[in-house]
Design a protein around this motif. Structure first.
Motif, short mmCIF file in Angstrom:
data_model
loop_
_atom_site.label_atom_id
_atom_site.label_comp_id
_atom_site.label_asym_id
_atom_site.label_seq_id
_atom_site.Cartn_x
_atom_site.Cartn_y
_atom_site.Cartn_z
N ILE A 159 0.86 -1.17 0.00
CA ILE A 159 0.00 0.00 0.00
C ILE A 159 0.91 1.23 0.00
CG2 ILE A 159 -1.72 1.25 1.35
CD1 ILE A 159 -2.53 -1.51 2.51
N PRO A 160 0.60 2.27 -0.79
CA PRO A 160 1.47 3.45 -0.80
C PRO A 160 1.65 4.05 0.60
CG PRO A 160 -0.11 3.55 -2.59
CD PRO A 160 -0.49 2.37 -1.75
N GLY A 161 2.90 4.32 0.94
CA GLY A 161 3.22 4.86 2.26
C GLY A 161 3.49 3.80 3.31
N ARG A 162 3.32 2.52 2.97
CA ARG A 162 3.54 1.44 3.93
C ARG A 162 4.65 0.51 3.46
NH1 ARG A 162 -1.38 -0.64 6.65
NH2 ARG A 162 0.26 -1.53 7.92
N GLN A 163 5.60 1.04 2.70
CA GLN A 163 6.67 0.22 2.15
C GLN A 163 7.80 -0.02 3.14
OE1 GLN A 163 5.89 3.24 0.73
NE2 GLN A 163 5.10 2.84 -1.30
N ARG A 164 7.87 0.77 4.18
CA ARG A 164 8.95 0.63 5.16
C ARG A 164 8.34 0.30 6.51
NH1 ARG A 164 12.13 6.18 3.39
NH2 ARG A 164 12.75 5.42 1.34
N TRP A 165 8.98 -0.61 7.22
CA TRP A 165 8.45 -0.97 8.53
C TRP A 165 9.57 -1.43 9.45
CZ3 TRP A 165 8.09 -3.96 4.22
CH2 TRP A 165 8.52 -5.27 4.31
N VAL A 166 9.24 -1.47 10.73
CA VAL A 166 10.20 -1.86 11.77
C VAL A 166 9.69 -3.13 12.43
CG1 VAL A 166 9.11 -0.32 13.46
CG2 VAL A 166 11.42 -1.10 13.85
N ASP A 167 10.63 -4.02 12.73
CA ASP A 167 10.34 -5.23 13.48
C ASP A 167 11.01 -5.05 14.85
OD1 ASP A 167 9.69 -7.74 14.35
OD2 ASP A 167 11.14 -8.78 13.08
N PHE A 168 10.20 -4.76 15.86
CA PHE A 168 10.74 -4.46 17.18
C PHE A 168 11.34 -5.71 17.83
CE2 PHE A 168 7.67 -1.04 16.60
CZ PHE A 168 8.41 0.05 17.01
N SER A 169 12.40 -5.51 18.59
CA SER A 169 13.06 -6.64 19.24
C SER A 169 12.37 -7.04 20.53
CB SER A 169 14.53 -6.29 19.52
OG SER A 169 14.60 -5.18 20.41
N GLN A 170 11.65 -6.12 21.14
CA GLN A 170 10.98 -6.41 22.42
C GLN A 170 9.52 -6.76 22.19
OE1 GLN A 170 11.42 -3.17 25.11
NE2 GLN A 170 13.63 -3.03 24.83
#
Length: 138
Positions: free
Chosen positions: A54-65
């Protein structure tokens, strides 16, 4: 809109274990290129395929906690996640050159935890609480 075909495609790419973890944490099945990690071991990903994301959702973070919040993302990674910067901090030449000596290490917002800042007061209260006088009965 998340399609069934996209979900199955990402399940095949990342494997069942990682797919299940993503569904529990972010509620979406994603696959992409690993970009880097920060000092908290959070992992950052990018998928620039316009047909899949989806436009604007190409980058994300996978939290370690397991217990995570947005204040655990350092400012340089936040600017990359929000598309303020084009390049991620490891590939960005500006971040490689500039490391200001005054910059303190990033810490998360500790409000609501035992590590939260609690000010103390040294001023005598203007109103004192009522303390009952107990007398022995006759």
């Amino acid at each position: 809109m998340v399609s069934l075909a996209r979900t199955i495609r990402n399940l095949r790419r990342v494997g069942f274990r990682e797919w299940w973890r993503q569904m529990q944490y972010i509620g979406d099945a994603k696959s992409g290129r690993f970009v880097g990690s920060d000092q908290f071991n959070n992992r950052y990903y990018e998928n620039m395929n316009a047909e899949e994301e989806i436009p604007g959702r190409q980058r994300w973070v996978d939290f370690s906690q397991h217990e995570y919040n947005a204040s655990q993302v350092p400012p340089e990674w936040h600017s990359w996640l929000q598309h303020i910067r084009k390049d991620a901090p490891p590939q960005d030449p500006i971040f490689a050159k500039v490391s200001p000596p005054w910059k303190a290490p990033h810490i998360e917002n500790l409000t609501g935890t035992r590590g939260a800042y609690k000010p103390y007061n040294t001023v005598k209260p203007k109103i004192s609480a009522w303390e009952p006088q107990v007398k022995a009965r006759a």
